[in-house]
Design an enzyme around this catalytic site. Structure first.
Site, PDB file in Angstrom:
ATOM      1  CE  LYS A 107     -49.803   4.532  35.709  1.00  0.00           C
ATOM      2  NZ  LYS A 107     -49.123   3.923  36.853  1.00  0.00           N
ATOM      3  CB  THR A 112     -35.863  -0.957  35.955  1.00  0.00           C
ATOM      4  OG1 THR A 112     -36.677  -0.855  37.130  1.00  0.00           O
ATOM      5  CG2 THR A 112     -35.879   0.362  35.197  1.00  0.00           C
ATOM      6  CG  ASP A 124     -44.994   0.434  38.897  1.00  0.00           C
ATOM      7  OD1 ASP A 124     -45.116   0.599  37.676  1.00  0.00           O
ATOM      8  OD2 ASP A 124     -43.907   0.501  39.506  1.00  0.00           O
ATOM      9  CD  GLN A 138     -44.187   8.158  34.313  1.00  0.00           C
ATOM     10  OE1 GLN A 138     -44.637   9.123  33.736  1.00  0.00           O
ATOM     11  NE2 GLN A 138     -43.734   7.104  33.679  1.00  0.00           N
ATOM     12  N   GLY A 197     -44.256   1.256  32.511  1.00  0.00           N
ATOM     13  CA  GLY A 197     -44.396  -0.165  32.182  1.00  0.00           C
ATOM     14  C   GLY A 197     -45.795  -0.561  32.595  1.00  0.00           C
ATOM     15  CG  HIS A 198     -48.804   1.406  31.644  1.00  0.00           C
ATOM     16  ND1 HIS A 198     -49.456   2.480  31.090  1.00  0.00           N
ATOM     17  CD2 HIS A 198     -48.040   1.921  32.632  1.00  0.00           C
ATOM     18  CE1 HIS A 198     -49.094   3.581  31.725  1.00  0.00           C
ATOM     19  NE2 HIS A 198     -48.229   3.268  32.659  1.00  0.00           N
TER      20      HIS A 198
END
Ligand code: GDP
Ligand code: IMO
Ligand code: MG
Length: 431
Positions: free
Chosen positions: A16, A302, A13, A225, A40-41
């Protein structure tokens, strides 16, 4: 033409997605090489926000080819939803600009189930996974009982393989996890449909990628990640199950390490972590809450609150080392604009001794106490600044210190979530 890797330097997070979106404009091909929809980008532009879990962040740029390579694990249902979502927002996504590796492993319903049940069983010792089945699918890959995307396109072979694998997995699910078994026929019917939908996109992506590289096209490899979540180099066992580091690019996409020209480490101006595990520079109470509020630190996958703390130079230097970072993209500098004092962790104290390296074992790391250098904050809004020299001197000082401590030049500095909120400090010759 250059080939670049963009990796997360912390616990994920870092921003990226927004950095990849930016650089995508300068390259031809964008490749995801590891991880799955645990990622999640987020990309923000023209007042819109897009969150991508599977598809490379370059998909929003016209005329580029996006590839999900062999090292990625694919949840076909989620992938199809993501493709349809992009289409309904007006983006083109077809076999001409989107490719899936036939070798990529498939996240099956039993992987998600095992992930969730195990976390429940572990209670206090849980990892805090995203519950997407990531650990179990990589486990099956290495246990040689995985299902690859190409398997979904061969009905008879798929039914037979699924039957064999599910027999074994159901024993584990019922006897060890004491949960309900899954039905092979139901899964077969559902996944065969996914196979039909995805077939036009499935190809030998390593061959294709090497062909593109041979033609002189430039490639951007998008990490998911972060280094400290890497299965080998992260804070094991509180990690994900893939190689997020730059080395993951070669095995994760089937290219030679010799083709890589630049390795960009994305670094948040402070630190966050989702899930359990050690985090030496973590803050608690008011400071943590302030960092979380100012940075909107809630998970893109999430929705969980992210744990927050100061930038950790010891961890960052470790990341510089294991990835071979050639430049840094410093993100979310604007989030620090309302702090009187900003801290930088420059070493640890372990049992009274000073340590300036990131310990490889968890017990040592858990007992490391951060040693901070304090900086005066700038206390003003910087989100409209586009020239490095226009930044307040306190911010320049903070950035220069990061360069000094890491020995790596800062290439980009982001001062807001949207595309244009970016400062290019040093010029990087891409093409
Ligand atoms: P990724 O997983 O590394 O792509 O990062 P995420 O998208 O999960 O989390 C980064 C979050 O920070 C997203 O909500 C971005 O929109 C946001 N973001 C990225 N860069 C900046 C920035 O420079 N300033 C601010 N305020 N937000 C940013
Ligand atoms: P992006 O690409 C932040 C964390 C989870 C958990 C651990 C293991 O958006 O930076 P997993 O589901 O992978 O088995 O969970 O890893 N994690 C992430 N944290 N950003 C991510 O991705 C993450 N992907 C996994 O929270 O601690
Ligand atoms: Mg994320």
């Amino acid at each position: 033409m250059s080939n670049l890797v963009v990796v997360g330097s912390q616990w994920g997070d870092e921003g990226k997605g927004r950095i990849v979106d930016l650089i995508s404009n300068e390259v031809d091909i964008i490749v995801r090489y590891q991880g799955g929809n645990n990622a999640g980008h987020t990309i923000v532009f023209d007042g819109k926000k897009v969150v991508l879990h599977h598809i490379p962040s370059g998909i929003l740029r016209e005329g580029k080819v996006s590839i999900i390579a062999n090292g990625v694990v694919v949840d076909p249902k989620i992938l199809i939803e993501e493709m349809e979502g992009l289409r309904s927002s007006g983006y083109h996504i077809g076999p001409d600009n989107f490719k899936l590796s036939n070798r990529a492993h498939v996240i099956m319903p039993y992987h998600r189930k095992i992930d969730l049940e195990r976390e429940k069983l572990k209670g206090n010792t849980k990892i805090g996974t995203t519950g997407r089945g990531i650990g179990p699918v990589y486990e099956d890959k290495y246990a040689r009982r995985g299902i690859k995307l190409s398997d979904l396109t061969k009905p008879e072979h798929f039914r037979k393989r699924l039957g064999e694998i599910l027999n074994e997995r159901n024993i584990y699910i019922t006897k060890v996890l004491e949960s309900e078994p899954l039905d092979a026929d139901e899964i077969y019917e559902e996944y065969l449909e996914y196979g039909k939908y995805l077939e036009p996109y499935i190809t030998d992506s390593s061959r294709l990628l090497n062909q593109y590289i041979g033609e002189g096209k430039s490639v951007l490899f998008e990490g998911a990640q972060g280094t400290l979540l890497d299965i080998d180099f992260g804070t094991y066992p509180f990690v994900t199950s893939s190689n997020a580091v730059s080395g993951g690019v070669t095995v994760g996409s089937g290219v030679s390490p010799m083709i890589i020209d630049h390795i960009v480490g994305v670094v948040k101006a402070y630190t966050t972590r989702v899930g359990e595990g050690p985090f030496p520079s973590e803050e608690y109470g008011d400071l943590e809450n302030k960092l979380r509020e100012e940075g909107s630190e809630f998970g893109a996958t999430t929705g969980r609150s992210r744990r927050c703390g100061w930038l950790d130079i010891v961890a960052l230097n470790y990341s510089v080392m294991v990835n071979g970072l050639t430049s840094l993209a410093l993100t979310k500098l604007d989030v620090l604009s309302n702090f009187e004092t900003i801290k930088l962790c420059t070493s640890y104290k372990y049992k009274g001794k000073t340590i300036d390296y990131f310990p490889s074992d968890l017990e040592t790391l858990e007992n490391c106490v951060p040693v901070y250098e304090e900086f005066e904050g700038w206390n003003c809004d910087i989100c409209d600044i586009t020239d490095f020299n226009d930044l307040p001197e306190q911010a320049i000082n903070y950035i220069n210190k990061i360069e000094e401590y890491t020995g790596v030049p800062v290439w980009l500095i982001s001062v807001g979530p949207s595309r244009e909120k970016i400062i290019e400090k040093t010029k990087l010759k891409i093409n």
